[in-house]
Design an enzyme around this catalytic site. Structure first.
Site, PDB file in Angstrom:
ATOM      1  N   HIS A  12      44.717 -24.945  17.407  1.00  0.00           N
ATOM      2  CA  HIS A  12      43.618 -24.200  16.750  1.00  0.00           C
ATOM      3  C   HIS A  12      42.869 -25.164  15.837  1.00  0.00           C
ATOM      4  CE1 HIS A  12      42.203 -20.275  14.644  1.00  0.00           C
ATOM      5  NE2 HIS A  12      41.419 -21.271  14.251  1.00  0.00           N
ATOM      6  N   HIS A  14      38.689 -26.506  14.551  1.00  0.00           N
ATOM      7  CA  HIS A  14      37.232 -26.350  14.585  1.00  0.00           C
ATOM      8  C   HIS A  14      36.606 -27.741  14.570  1.00  0.00           C
ATOM      9  CE1 HIS A  14      37.390 -21.997  13.862  1.00  0.00           C
ATOM     10  NE2 HIS A  14      38.501 -22.302  13.202  1.00  0.00           N
ATOM     11  N   ASN A  40      33.544 -20.904  17.659  1.00  0.00           N
ATOM     12  CA  ASN A  40      32.568 -20.317  16.713  1.00  0.00           C
ATOM     13  C   ASN A  40      31.577 -21.373  16.218  1.00  0.00           C
ATOM     14  OD1 ASN A  40      34.546 -21.625  15.174  1.00  0.00           O
ATOM     15  ND2 ASN A  40      34.307 -20.256  13.423  1.00  0.00           N
ATOM     16  N   LYS A  94      38.700 -16.320  22.322  1.00  0.00           N
ATOM     17  CA  LYS A  94      38.952 -16.088  20.893  1.00  0.00           C
ATOM     18  C   LYS A  94      38.214 -14.833  20.465  1.00  0.00           C
ATOM     19  CE  LYS A  94      40.237 -16.998  16.647  1.00  0.00           C
ATOM     20  NZ  LYS A  94      39.830 -18.134  15.842  1.00  0.00           N
ATOM     21  N   HIS A 131      41.746 -13.582  15.874  1.00  0.00           N
ATOM     22  CA  HIS A 131      41.603 -13.668  14.427  1.00  0.00           C
ATOM     23  C   HIS A 131      41.969 -12.273  13.940  1.00  0.00           C
ATOM     24  CE1 HIS A 131      39.837 -15.256  10.599  1.00  0.00           C
ATOM     25  NE2 HIS A 131      40.043 -13.974  10.339  1.00  0.00           N
ATOM     26  N   HIS A 166      46.804 -18.155  12.883  1.00  0.00           N
ATOM     27  CA  HIS A 166      46.991 -18.401  11.440  1.00  0.00           C
ATOM     28  C   HIS A 166      47.633 -17.233  10.683  1.00  0.00           C
ATOM     29  CE1 HIS A 166      43.086 -16.456  11.744  1.00  0.00           C
ATOM     30  NE2 HIS A 166      42.454 -17.563  12.039  1.00  0.00           N
ATOM     31  N   ASP A 239      43.984 -24.748  12.214  1.00  0.00           N
ATOM     32  CA  ASP A 239      42.755 -24.093  11.750  1.00  0.00           C
ATOM     33  C   ASP A 239      41.983 -25.026  10.818  1.00  0.00           C
ATOM     34  OD1 ASP A 239      40.795 -22.178  11.618  1.00  0.00           O
ATOM     35  OD2 ASP A 239      41.820 -20.956  10.112  1.00  0.00           O
ATOM     36  N   HIS A 243      33.836 -27.920   6.230  1.00  0.00           N
ATOM     37  CA  HIS A 243      32.466 -27.585   5.822  1.00  0.00           C
ATOM     38  C   HIS A 243      32.070 -28.663   4.825  1.00  0.00           C
ATOM     39  CE1 HIS A 243      32.375 -23.467   7.468  1.00  0.00           C
ATOM     40  NE2 HIS A 243      33.640 -23.386   7.096  1.00  0.00           N
ATOM     41  N   ALA A 255      34.214 -20.357   4.048  1.00  0.00           N
ATOM     42  CA  ALA A 255      35.676 -20.325   4.174  1.00  0.00           C
ATOM     43  C   ALA A 255      36.131 -21.391   5.153  1.00  0.00           C
ATOM     44  CB  ALA A 255      36.111 -18.952   4.668  1.00  0.00           C
TER      45      ALA A 255
END
Ligand code: DOR
Ligand code: ZN
Length: 330
Positions: A12, A14, A40, A94, A131, A166, A239, A243, A255
């Site tokens: 997992h 991003h 995402n 997802k 999620h 998560h 996860d 950012h 987040a």
């Protein structure tokens, strides 16, 4: 002193898009052999074409990273579309509930609306990644309130493999343990070590703010107990969700915890502190592959016991444990 581990999998992560993707994919490649990339992005990964393009972009940036793809489950797909996404490298969908996290404004209000696709996924042996947070519930109760949907999915699709992503609460850990073997969970590094106190307990620490929220000490203890019991239903999905500093430290902060660069050194420390180093390789490179039905990683990597200080920022984002000293490095 050296510690030889299998090259870790991250089920997992991003990796974002555009020029950020280059940095984040390369960072991931330095730590992991294989990753499951979340969909995402902006725009989202939601077609055979976008799955193919995203995989190509990641590989162009990080040629040695083995990339497994997901797509966003926020509309119903035909069997042909699912087969094409599968052919292009997607092994899982997802599911994001509406509005619960980063880029989920296009999420789903009612999970039952996705049942036609979920039924096809079961037939095609694809994995459903959840999620698991209930929109509108009090922030600390969102995961707990979602579990009824997991139970119903499990009853309705008894052969579908489901990953509750998560897990962050004692209730979710218990639920996953209780459900049949086709239900598993990923665990992040940050939910193993943080509680709500680390976000708002003394000063506000935006770098630790993420969804689902790290919760009470009893929840952290339940997550830790799941990992340190060696239960094969629980495996690593960091996860890692970078950012930029500007996006985290502003009026409406994003987040996400950026953990990829520090995840494995922190895990080694945690397993070592618990005297459970023997369980580490299954957690980072065993149970996840088994659950997804892919071969276990054959390559190895050596870590050395040598202190280093985590930089204050990496790739423009503040990493987990920024400025702190860690005990292990590659
Ligand atoms: O904190 C989070 N950040 N949780 C998620 O589920 C998504 C992630 C992101 O993409 O930033
Ligand atoms: Zn995520």
């Amino acid at each position: 002193m050296d510690l030889i581990l299998p090259l870790p999998d991250d089920f997992h992560i991003h990796l974002r898009q555009g020029k950020d993707l280059v940095n984040y994919a390369q960072s991931a490649m330095q730590q992991f052999g294989r990753v499951l990339a979340m969909p995402n992005t902006e725009p989202p990964i939601n077609s055979a074409e976008s799955v193919k393009k995203y995989k190509e972009e990641i590989l162009a940036a990080a040629p040695n990273l083995e990339v497994l793809l997901t797509f966003k489950l926020n509309k119903n797909y035909s069997e042909q579309e699912l087969r094409e996404m599968q052919k292009n490298g997607a092994i899982a969908a997802k599911y994001y509930p509406l509005g619960v996290t980063t880029n989920s404004q296009d999420g789903v209000a009612k999970i039952e609306d996705m049942y036609p696709t979920i039924e096809l996924m079961e037939k095609l042996n694809m994995v459903l990644c959840l999620h698991g947070e209930e929109p509108g519930a009090f922030c600390l109760d969102r995961e707990k309130e979602f579990l009824k949907h997991l139970e119903k999915l499990c009853k309705t699709f008894s052969k579908l493999r489901i990953v509750l992503e998560h897990v962050s609460s004692a209730e979710a850990v218990e639920c996953v343990k209780r459900l049949p073997q086709n239900v598993a969970a990923t665990i992040t590094v940050h939910h193993l070590i943080l509680t709500l106190d680390d976000i708002v307990g003394d000063s506000l620490r935006p770098q630790n703010f993420c969804k689902p929220l790290p919760k009470l000490p009893k929840d952290k203890e339940a997550v830790r107990a799941a990992v340190f019991s060696g239960n094969s239903k629980f495996f690593l999905g960091t996860d890692s969700a970078p950012h930029s500093l500007e996006k985290k430290e502003c009026l409406c902060g994003a987040a996400g915890v950026y953990s990829a660069p520090v995840a494995i050194p922190i895990l080694i420390e945690e397993f070592e502190n618990e005297n459970k180093l023997d369980l580490l390789s299954n957690f980072i490179a065993g149970f996840g592959a088994d659950f997804y039905g892919i071969p276990r990683q054959a390559k190895k990597v050596a870590y050395t016991k040598k202190e280093w200080q985590v930089p204050k920022t990496i790739d423009g984002a503040v990493p987990l444990k920024a400025g702190e000293v860690l005990r292990w490095q590659k």
